[in-house]
Write a protein that holds these residues in place. Structure first.
Motif, PDB file in Angstrom:
ATOM      1  N   LYS A 142      -1.348   7.196   2.464  1.00  0.00           N
ATOM      2  CA  LYS A 142      -2.604   7.847   2.124  1.00  0.00           C
ATOM      3  C   LYS A 142      -2.500   9.346   2.357  1.00  0.00           C
ATOM      4  O   LYS A 142      -1.840   9.804   3.296  1.00  0.00           O
ATOM      5  CB  LYS A 142      -3.757   7.273   2.947  1.00  0.00           C
ATOM      6  N   GLU A 143      -3.192  10.123   1.492  1.00  0.00           N
ATOM      7  CA  GLU A 143      -3.194  11.576   1.611  1.00  0.00           C
ATOM      8  C   GLU A 143      -4.549  12.108   1.164  1.00  0.00           C
ATOM      9  O   GLU A 143      -5.124  11.635   0.182  1.00  0.00           O
ATOM     10  CB  GLU A 143      -2.084  12.178   0.748  1.00  0.00           C
ATOM     11  N   ARG A 144      -5.095  13.094   1.893  1.00  0.00           N
ATOM     12  CA  ARG A 144      -6.389  13.667   1.581  1.00  0.00           C
ATOM     13  C   ARG A 144      -6.236  14.681   0.451  1.00  0.00           C
ATOM     14  O   ARG A 144      -5.205  15.338   0.296  1.00  0.00           O
ATOM     15  CB  ARG A 144      -6.971  14.401   2.813  1.00  0.00           C
TER      16      ARG A 144
ATOM     17  N   HIS B 155       0.855  -1.192   0.000  1.00  0.00           N
ATOM     18  CA  HIS B 155       0.000   0.000   0.000  1.00  0.00           C
ATOM     19  C   HIS B 155       0.887   1.236   0.000  1.00  0.00           C
ATOM     20  O   HIS B 155       1.972   1.248   0.605  1.00  0.00           O
ATOM     21  CB  HIS B 155      -0.901   0.029   1.240  1.00  0.00           C
TER      22      HIS B 155
END
Length: 451
Positions: free
Chosen positions: A444-446, A441
């Motif tokens: 994660k980033e918004r 994976h």
């Protein structure tokens, strides 16, 4: 070297190839003189279009079938309505049982795929129940319509009345939208009893076989004085289906009251509005010339056809449950809820994601097809949009431009009719190669969304 397991077709691919193969086979039959009126010739593209429309139970036509096909051809078309409407695996199950064949695991998987079922238990019994219900409903519709055709003077003898009644009943229940009179049901515009029977047949076909089966079980429980609880699927389907019928009838009346309905009585306006709202679910029959509808009415009906009928029914479109889940999800998030709760139940995240996926792919298909046809055929966009939504929703209502299209436009509509019949999810599964194994994976980033 590719292994045998990877070369094997999935159940979705087998079902889709069944339908495509039947369309191609039927197009050849409908092209031959065997099913044509004496001296009549048709192009192969028109035969292909008719076969696709019949098997997808759409009803869009480029031919006047009562003038082109003989009685054998018309009876073959009714068989195609049954295959497309009830499902190829329902009829396949019937013939397997008739021949004394055992329904194995592979056949059960095909049945589940064809009818959008997530479980393999009880499938054979379910197919038998669906077939019996379909035959019973069509038989009752045939007898009622035949009686009205004869009593009201539409036909002069019982044989013709039964022939026309049978075709009209099958066409209405399977939501095929074909007719033998050449002007749909415009000749019955003032016969409210015929319209009422046709509307009930359309509703029975479009509301979904699981709903009909549960309704049958409910009455059985009532006779036994036992308590019965309807499933969430039936509750959502029924509420959404009849809400859309009511909304469509109201909007039709509002858009046409100062135009097409201006000189008509209240009961004429009521039946015209109600009938065209019901038929826009997936029926395709009409009591008015669609070419006379105002632009707002055409756009509204296009939206109704885009939504379509219920899952596991004879109709197409994105389906009523997809529309309900999207609306419920939007309202839940507007009210600050992260979970979507309806009728005392909580929706599964996967179903919500699938609903938005179906909606996005459907919108992409609709507008891509509409732009392609406008570019190739140079036709008004709102009429093309109406025709494209009619094909995707397997409805069959037409603004009168389908016959004017060239081969490219007709092939585009054929593709949409087939997709509308097999469904968006099955289309995506048909194109999927195999599940990917994720071994890692990324961080994660918004990102900013919607503003």
């Amino acid at each position: 070297m590719v292994s045998a397991n990877k070369r094997r077709l999935t159940s979705v691919q087998i079902i889709v190839f069944f339908y495509i193969g039947l369309i191609l086979f039927s197009s050849i039959l409908l092209y031959t003189p065997l099913f044509l009126q004496p001296g009549v010739q048709v192009s192969y593209i028109d035969s292909l279009f008719t076969a696709a429309s019949a098997i997808s139970v759409t009803g869009l036509t480029v031919l006047s079938i009562h003038e082109v096909y003989n009685e054998a051809g018309i009876l073959y078309l009714t068989l195609l309505f049954q295959v497309g409407g009830i499902g190829i695996m329902t009829l396949g199950t019937f013939f397997w049982l008739l021949m004394g064949q055992k329904i194995g695991l592979e056949q059960r998987i095909w049945i589940a795929t064809d009818h959008n079922r997530s479980t393999l238990s009880g499938l054979v019994s379910l197919m038998r129940t669906i077939l019996v219900l379909a035959i019973l409903i069509e038989l009752i519709g045939t007898l009622l319509l035949a009686m009205l055709f004869l009593v009201n003077g539409y036909e002069s003898n019982w044989l013709d009345a039964l022939y026309y009644g049978f075709f009209a009943s099958v066409s209405a229940f399977t939501n095929a939208g074909f007719d033998l009179y050449g002007n749909s049901l415009q000749g019955f515009a003032h016969d409210y009893l015929v319209q009422l029977i046709v509307m009930l047949l359309i509703i029975c076909g479009a509301i979904g076989f699981p709903v009909l089966v549960e309704l049958r079980t409910y009455f059985a429980y009532r006779r036994a004085k036992m308590r019965f609880t309807f499933s969430l699927f039936t509750k959502v389907t029924t509420v959404t289906f009849f809400s859309l019928v009511g909304l469509g009838a109201l909007l039709f009346f509002l858009f046409e009251r100062d135009a097409l309905l201006q000189q008509m009585s209240w009961h004429e306006g009521l039946f015209y509005s109600l009938f065209h709202s019901v038929t826009s679910r997936s029926g395709g029959l009409t009591t008015l010339d669609v070419g006379l509808f105002s632009t707002p009415t055409l756009v509204m009906l296009a939206g109704m056809m885009f939504i379509g009928a219920s899952p596991s029914s004879v109709g197409g479109g994105i389906r009523t449950t997809t529309f309900f889940v999207i609306i419920a999800t939007v309202f839940a998030h507007m009210r600050g809820f992260k979970d979507v709760k309806v009728f005392g139940r909580e929706l599964v995240d996967e179903d919500i994601m699938r609903s938005f996926l179906v909606f996005f792919v459907a919108v992409f298909l609709i507008f891509t097809s509409a732009m392609l046809i406008v570019w190739l055929e140079d036709l008004p966009f709102h009429q093309v949009l109406f025709e494209v939504c009619s094909a995707f929703g397997t409805t069959g209502l037409s603004a009168g431009i389908t016959a004017e299209m060239g081969p490219a436009g007709k092939l585009t509509l054929i593709l949409l009719m087939v997709i509308g019949r097999v469904g968006i999810i099955n289309l995506l599964l048909f194109l999927k190669r195999h599940d990917q194994v994720v071994r890692y994976h990324h961080p994660k980033e918004r990102i900013m969304i919607g503003q």
